[in-house]
Design an enzyme around this catalytic site. Structure first.
Site, PDB file in Angstrom:
ATOM      1  N   ASN A  60      50.329   7.370  50.008  1.00 56.70           N
ATOM      2  CA  ASN A  60      49.384   6.441  49.375  1.00 56.70           C
ATOM      3  C   ASN A  60      47.958   6.962  49.482  1.00 56.70           C
ATOM      4  OD1 ASN A  60      50.548   3.867  48.185  1.00 56.70           O
ATOM      5  ND2 ASN A  60      51.737   4.111  50.070  1.00 56.70           N
ATOM      6  N   ARG A  62      43.614  -3.701  73.032  1.00 55.78           N
ATOM      7  CA  ARG A  62      43.485  -3.520  71.584  1.00 55.78           C
ATOM      8  C   ARG A  62      42.028  -3.613  71.140  1.00 55.78           C
ATOM      9  NH1 ARG A  62      48.186  -3.572  68.489  1.00 55.78           N
ATOM     10  NH2 ARG A  62      49.859  -4.346  69.766  1.00 55.78           N
ATOM     11  N   ARG A 114      49.499   0.022  63.462  1.00 56.08           N
ATOM     12  CA  ARG A 114      48.920  -0.744  64.561  1.00 56.08           C
ATOM     13  C   ARG A 114      48.634  -2.147  64.073  1.00 56.08           C
ATOM     14  NH1 ARG A 114      50.132   0.675  68.951  1.00 56.08           N
ATOM     15  NH2 ARG A 114      48.436  -0.487  69.918  1.00 56.08           N
ATOM     16  N   LEU A 141      46.370  -5.279  63.973  1.00 56.68           N
ATOM     17  CA  LEU A 141      44.925  -5.449  64.165  1.00 56.68           C
ATOM     18  C   LEU A 141      44.648  -6.883  64.632  1.00 56.68           C
ATOM     19  CD1 LEU A 141      43.885  -3.585  60.917  1.00 56.68           C
ATOM     20  CD2 LEU A 141      43.524  -2.768  63.261  1.00 56.68           C
ATOM     21  N   ASN A 163      45.459  -3.822  52.053  1.00 59.19           N
ATOM     22  CA  ASN A 163      46.696  -3.255  52.592  1.00 59.19           C
ATOM     23  C   ASN A 163      47.691  -3.123  51.446  1.00 59.19           C
ATOM     24  OD1 ASN A 163      48.646  -2.413  54.554  1.00 59.19           O
ATOM     25  ND2 ASN A 163      49.573  -4.453  54.433  1.00 59.19           N
ATOM     26  N   HIS A 166      51.818  -3.156  50.776  1.00 61.53           N
ATOM     27  CA  HIS A 166      53.047  -3.579  51.450  1.00 61.53           C
ATOM     28  C   HIS A 166      54.215  -3.412  50.477  1.00 61.53           C
ATOM     29  CE1 HIS A 166      55.531  -5.700  54.331  1.00 61.53           C
ATOM     30  NE2 HIS A 166      56.034  -6.386  53.323  1.00 61.53           N
ATOM     31  N   THR A 217      56.764   4.951  43.963  1.00 62.93           N
ATOM     32  CA  THR A 217      56.077   5.423  42.744  1.00 62.93           C
ATOM     33  C   THR A 217      55.097   4.361  42.247  1.00 62.93           C
ATOM     34  OG1 THR A 217      57.738   4.570  41.177  1.00 62.93           O
ATOM     35  CG2 THR A 217      58.082   6.811  42.021  1.00 62.93           C
TER      36      THR A 217
HETATM   37  C1  GAR Z   1      54.242   2.611  52.416  1.00 56.80           C
HETATM   38  O1  GAR Z   1      55.512   2.401  51.825  1.00 56.80           O
HETATM   39  C2  GAR Z   1      53.551   1.285  52.654  1.00 56.80           C
HETATM   40  O2  GAR Z   1      53.855   0.325  51.664  1.00 56.80           O
HETATM   41  C3  GAR Z   1      54.110   0.903  53.995  1.00 56.80           C
HETATM   42  O3  GAR Z   1      54.104   2.099  54.716  1.00 56.80           O
HETATM   43  C4  GAR Z   1      54.366   3.181  53.823  1.00 56.80           C
HETATM   44  C5  GAR Z   1      53.373   4.295  54.072  1.00 56.80           C
HETATM   45  O4  GAR Z   1      53.728   5.433  53.325  1.00 56.80           O
HETATM   46  N1  GAR Z   1      53.306  -0.099  54.613  1.00 56.80           N
HETATM   47  C6  GAR Z   1      53.804  -1.176  55.232  1.00 56.80           C
HETATM   48  O5  GAR Z   1      54.991  -1.376  55.378  1.00 56.80           O
HETATM   49  C7  GAR Z   1      52.753  -2.161  55.743  1.00 56.80           C
HETATM   50  N2  GAR Z   1      53.341  -3.383  56.132  1.00 56.80           N
HETATM   51  P1  GAR Z   1      52.719   6.636  53.098  1.00 56.80           P
HETATM   52  O6  GAR Z   1      52.284   7.111  54.501  1.00 56.80           O
HETATM   53  O7  GAR Z   1      53.528   7.673  52.416  1.00 56.80           O
HETATM   54  O8  GAR Z   1      51.586   6.134  52.287  1.00 56.80           O
END
Ligand code: GAR
Length: 228
Positions: free
Chosen positions: A19, A70, A96, A98, A112, A114, A177
């Site tokens: 990402n 923290r 982590r 927060l 964020n 998700h 994607t």
């Molecule tokens: C992604 O799929 C993101 O949606 C998820 O971690 C992955 C990071 O991938 N995040 C969560 O689950 C947050 N709750 P990346 O390091 O390849 O971007």
């Protein structure tokens, strides 16, 4: 023409950073309204740090393990971000939790991503849970962060079909994607000043959000978030 001032973004990650890569690629476009000022990882081995360095973006490693509390870790994180004049944080696979204090200090200035259509499937193992439930449509969400887990005003969502024979890996790859399309898009909307949070809901150009993109949407396929 003089270059418009860009929104300064700090990205927090712990892992591979695909990402982050999507955001870096979007920011490489001169007309994109944001720039990545700093990438911070709590994990020195995160490949996302390599992606940032390759793109000429400053990086920092802030290992949480030596900190007893923290809040102490977050105070140093906050100092680091503000020291780089960061205006907006993008969480990109930052493993982590927060505290409320940190989240409120960055209220409506922290995004964020998700891997589910929130509010469905907060937390971990979203793809496995969607498959177990037999849903036909899954997806991903960019949202402003609130203290509760995976909570907060929704900005952009992309729907992803669940195909017959999908397993966690195939579904996760398809969702990813779309993550790479909607994160730059959400950041573009924020950078262009088109997002406002009213009564804890996002308004986009004054209309109720979130922007919800279907699988066939051409806009969602644009990795540079150029959709208007
Ligand atoms: C992604 O799929 C993101 O949606 C998820 O971690 C992955 C990071 O991938 N995040 C969560 O689950 C947050 N709750 P990346 O390091 O390849 O971007």
């Amino acid at each position: 023409m003089a270059q418009a001032r860009k929104l300064r973004v700090g990205v927090l990650l712990s892992g591979g950073g695909t990402n982050l890569q999507a955001l870096l690629d979007a920011c490489a476009d001169a007309s994109f309204p944001a720039e990545i000022a700093l990438v911070v990882s709590n994990n020195e081995d995160a490949f996302g740090l390599t992606r940032a360095r390759r793109a000429g973006v400053e990086t920092a490693v802030l290992d949480h393990r030596p900190y007893a509390k923290r809040e102490e870790f977050e105070a140093d994180l906050d100092r680091l971000l503000r020291g780089h004049d960061v205006e907006v944080i993008c969480l990109a696979g930052f493993l982590r939790v927060l505290t409320e204090g940190f989240v409120e200090a960055w209220r409506d200035r922290m995004l964020n991503i998700h891997p589910s259509l929130l509010p469905a499937y907060k937390g971990l193992h979203t793809h496995a849970r969607a498959l177990a439930d037999g849903v036909a449509t899954h997806g991903c969400t960019v949202h402003f962060v609130r203290p509760a887990l995976d909570d907060g005003p929704l900005v952009v969502q992309a729907e992803v079909p669940v195909e017959p024979g999908d397993d966690v890996d195939s579904l996760a790859a398809r969702v990813l994607t779309r993550e790479h399309a909607i994160y730059p898009l959400a950041l573009k909307l924020l950078g262009d000043g088109r997002l406002k949070v009213v009564d804890d809901h996002v308004r986009i150009d004054g209309a109720p959000g979130p922007l919800r993109l279907g699988w066939e949407s051409v806009d969602a396929a644009d990795p540079h978030g150029r959709a208007s």
